[in-house]
Motif scaffolding. Structure first.
Motif, PDB file in Angstrom:
ATOM      1  N   GLY A   8       0.784  -1.225   0.000  1.00 15.75           N
ATOM      2  CA  GLY A   8       0.000   0.000   0.000  1.00 15.75           C
ATOM      3  C   GLY A   8       0.815   1.274   0.000  1.00 15.75           C
ATOM      4  O   GLY A   8       0.251   2.371  -0.114  1.00 15.75           O
ATOM      5  N   GLU A   9       2.137   1.169   0.104  1.00 17.99           N
ATOM      6  CA  GLU A   9       2.993   2.352   0.200  1.00 17.99           C
ATOM      7  C   GLU A   9       3.790   2.643  -1.065  1.00 17.99           C
ATOM      8  O   GLU A   9       4.603   3.569  -1.092  1.00 17.99           O
ATOM      9  CB  GLU A   9       3.961   2.201   1.375  1.00 17.99           C
ATOM     10  CG  GLU A   9       3.296   2.204   2.742  1.00 17.99           C
ATOM     11  CD  GLU A   9       2.608   3.526   3.033  1.00 17.99           C
ATOM     12  OE1 GLU A   9       3.213   4.574   2.743  1.00 17.99           O
ATOM     13  OE2 GLU A   9       1.473   3.506   3.551  1.00 17.99           O
ATOM     14  N   ALA A  10       3.562   1.858  -2.127  1.00 15.83           N
ATOM     15  CA  ALA A  10       4.402   1.999  -3.317  1.00 15.83           C
ATOM     16  C   ALA A  10       4.243   3.366  -3.982  1.00 15.83           C
ATOM     17  O   ALA A  10       5.235   3.992  -4.365  1.00 15.83           O
ATOM     18  CB  ALA A  10       4.098   0.889  -4.315  1.00 15.83           C
ATOM     19  N   VAL A  11       3.016   3.831  -4.128  1.00 13.91           N
ATOM     20  CA  VAL A  11       2.810   5.125  -4.785  1.00 13.91           C
ATOM     21  C   VAL A  11       3.438   6.246  -3.963  1.00 13.91           C
ATOM     22  O   VAL A  11       4.105   7.141  -4.510  1.00 13.91           O
ATOM     23  CB  VAL A  11       1.314   5.399  -5.018  1.00 13.91           C
ATOM     24  CG1 VAL A  11       1.080   6.849  -5.434  1.00 13.91           C
ATOM     25  CG2 VAL A  11       0.769   4.474  -6.098  1.00 13.91           C
ATOM     26  N   HIS A  12       3.233   6.214  -2.657  1.00 16.90           N
ATOM     27  CA  HIS A  12       3.801   7.253  -1.795  1.00 16.90           C
ATOM     28  C   HIS A  12       5.321   7.313  -1.949  1.00 16.90           C
ATOM     29  O   HIS A  12       5.893   8.397  -2.111  1.00 16.90           O
ATOM     30  CB  HIS A  12       3.433   6.974  -0.334  1.00 16.90           C
ATOM     31  CG  HIS A  12       4.021   7.952   0.638  1.00 16.90           C
ATOM     32  ND1 HIS A  12       3.550   9.243   0.781  1.00 16.90           N
ATOM     33  CD2 HIS A  12       5.068   7.833   1.516  1.00 16.90           C
ATOM     34  CE1 HIS A  12       4.268   9.876   1.692  1.00 16.90           C
ATOM     35  NE2 HIS A  12       5.193   9.044   2.150  1.00 16.90           N
ATOM     36  N   ARG A  13       5.972   6.146  -1.916  1.00 17.39           N
ATOM     37  CA  ARG A  13       7.427   6.122  -2.041  1.00 17.39           C
ATOM     38  C   ARG A  13       7.860   6.555  -3.441  1.00 17.39           C
ATOM     39  O   ARG A  13       8.838   7.308  -3.593  1.00 17.39           O
ATOM     40  CB  ARG A  13       7.961   4.725  -1.733  1.00 17.39           C
ATOM     41  CG  ARG A  13       9.469   4.578  -1.883  1.00 17.39           C
ATOM     42  CD  ARG A  13      10.217   5.515  -0.962  1.00 17.39           C
ATOM     43  NE  ARG A  13      11.654   5.318  -1.063  1.00 17.39           N
ATOM     44  CZ  ARG A  13      12.554   6.257  -0.833  1.00 17.39           C
ATOM     45  NH1 ARG A  13      12.174   7.476  -0.466  1.00 17.39           N
ATOM     46  NH2 ARG A  13      13.842   5.998  -0.942  1.00 17.39           N
ATOM     47  N   ALA A  14       7.137   6.111  -4.460  1.00 15.82           N
ATOM     48  CA  ALA A  14       7.489   6.481  -5.828  1.00 15.82           C
ATOM     49  C   ALA A  14       7.381   7.989  -6.032  1.00 15.82           C
ATOM     50  O   ALA A  14       8.228   8.601  -6.700  1.00 15.82           O
ATOM     51  CB  ALA A  14       6.597   5.744  -6.816  1.00 15.82           C
ATOM     52  N   VAL A  15       6.356   8.600  -5.467  1.00 22.09           N
ATOM     53  CA  VAL A  15       6.201  10.050  -5.586  1.00 22.09           C
ATOM     54  C   VAL A  15       7.330  10.765  -4.851  1.00 22.09           C
ATOM     55  O   VAL A  15       7.843  11.794  -5.322  1.00 22.09           O
ATOM     56  CB  VAL A  15       4.821  10.494  -5.066  1.00 22.09           C
ATOM     57  CG1 VAL A  15       4.741  12.019  -4.929  1.00 22.09           C
ATOM     58  CG2 VAL A  15       3.717  10.001  -6.007  1.00 22.09           C
TER      59      VAL A  15
END
Length: 257
Positions: free
Chosen positions: A183-190
Motif C-alpha cells: 500500500g505504500e508503493a505510490v507514496h514512495r514512488a512520488v
C-alpha cells in the motif's frame, strides 16, 4: 477512460498516472496503451512535468496483454501497428519514469514495468512472465530485457516456467529498486520522483539516455555517448546555476534551460 490522471499534482513537477481497467486487472488493451502513449507525449511536452509515476491499483499494476483481444484478433492484438506504435512511444519517453507496483505485474504488465527507470514495489507485489502457459512467449521485450537485468538462469526461469516471484525476490534479483510495505508503493514512488523533479531536468533526461545506452551498445561506444551527454549538459543555463549554487552554498533553482 483507461487511465486516471491526478488533477492536482501530488508534488511539484510530478505527474501521477494510474492504469484504470479494474475489471480486467488493468490489462493492457490497445486503447489503454494508445491513451498512455498520448498522455506521456503530453508530459514530454510540458515544462511543468519533470518526472512521472506510473501505477495501477491495490490488486494489480497490470495483468498483462488483454487475452480477450488476443482471442478475437490473434497476433494483431499484440503486433497491430496501432498498439505497437503506442508501445514504442512509451519506451521512447525521455523523462524519468517510475513504476509503483502493488499486486500483480504479469506478462506485458511486467514488461511495462521494465520500461520504467525506477521500480518501487509494495510487499504484496508479484512479477511473472506467464506467456508460456498460453503456448507463447513474452512479446513486449521480456526475452531481451530480462537477461540484461538478471542472470541467464533467472531470466530462463521466469520465461520458461511462467511462475511468479514475490517482491522480495524481485528486489534481490535486481528487478525492483525499492521495497516498501503493501500500500505504500505510490507514496514512495512520488517521494523519489519529487527528488528527481528538483534536479536539473535537461541533465536528468541526458542521464537517463546515457544509462539506457549502456544496455544497447559496447562499453567504448557507451563512454563516447556519456561524454557527449556531459558536453551537452555543460551548455545549459542549469549547469551554470548548479555550479554557482554550489560555490555560494545555496540551493540551486533549476529552470530547465
Amino acid at each position: 477512460m483507461t487511465l486516471l490522471i491526478e488533477t492536482s499534482e501530488p508534488t511539484a513537477g510530478v505527474r501521477l498516472i494510474r492504469l484504470n481497467r479494474p475489471s480486467r486487472l488493468n490489462a493492457l488493451s490497445g486503447d489503454l496503451l494508445v491513451e498512455l502513449a498520448a498522455e506521456l507525449g503530453a508530459c514530454a511536452s510540458s515544462s511543468g512535468v519533470r518526472a512521472v509515476v506510473l501505477a495501477g491499483d491495490e490488486r494489480a499494476f497490470s495483468a498483462g496483454a488483454d487475452v480477450h483481444e488476443m482471442a478475437a484478433a490473434g497476433i494483431e492484438a499484440i503486433y497491430g501497428a496501432r498498439r505497437l506504435d503506442a508501445w514504442k512511444s512509451v519506451d521512447a519517453f525521455e523523462k524519468p519514469l517510475i513504476a509503483a507496483v502493488e499486486g500483480i505485474a504479469f506478462g506485458g504488465g511486467h514488461e511495462l514495468v521494465m520500461l520504467c527507470d525506477i521500480v518501487v514495489a509494495g510487499a504484496n507485489a508479484r512479477f511473472a512472465q506467464p506467456e508460456i502457459d498460453l503456448g507463447s512467449l513474452p512479446g513486449d521485450g521480456g526475452t531481451q530485457r530480462l537477461p540484461r537485468s538478471l542472470s541467464k538462469a533467472q531470466a530462463m526461469r521466469l520465461v520458461l516456467t511462467g511462475e511468479a516471484i514475490d517482491a522480495a525476490t524481485a528486489e534481490r534479483w535486481g528487478l525492483v529498486s525499492d521495497l516498501v510495505a503493501a500500500g505504500e508503493a505510490v507514496h514512495r514512488a512520488v517521494e523519489i520522483a519529487a527528488r528527481i523533479a528538483a534536479k536539473a531536468p535537461i541533465a536528468a533526461r541526458l542521464a537517463k539516455q546515457a544509462v539506457r545506452t549502456a544496455y544497447e551498445t559496447t562499453l567504448s561506444a557507451g563512454l563516447d555517448a556519456e561524454r557527449e551527454q556531459v558536453r551537452l549538459s555543460f551548455q545549459t543555463t542549469d549547469h551554470d546555476e548548479g555550479v554557482e549554487a554550489f560555490m555560494t552554498k545555496r540551493k540551486p533553482n533549476f529552470q530547465g534551460h
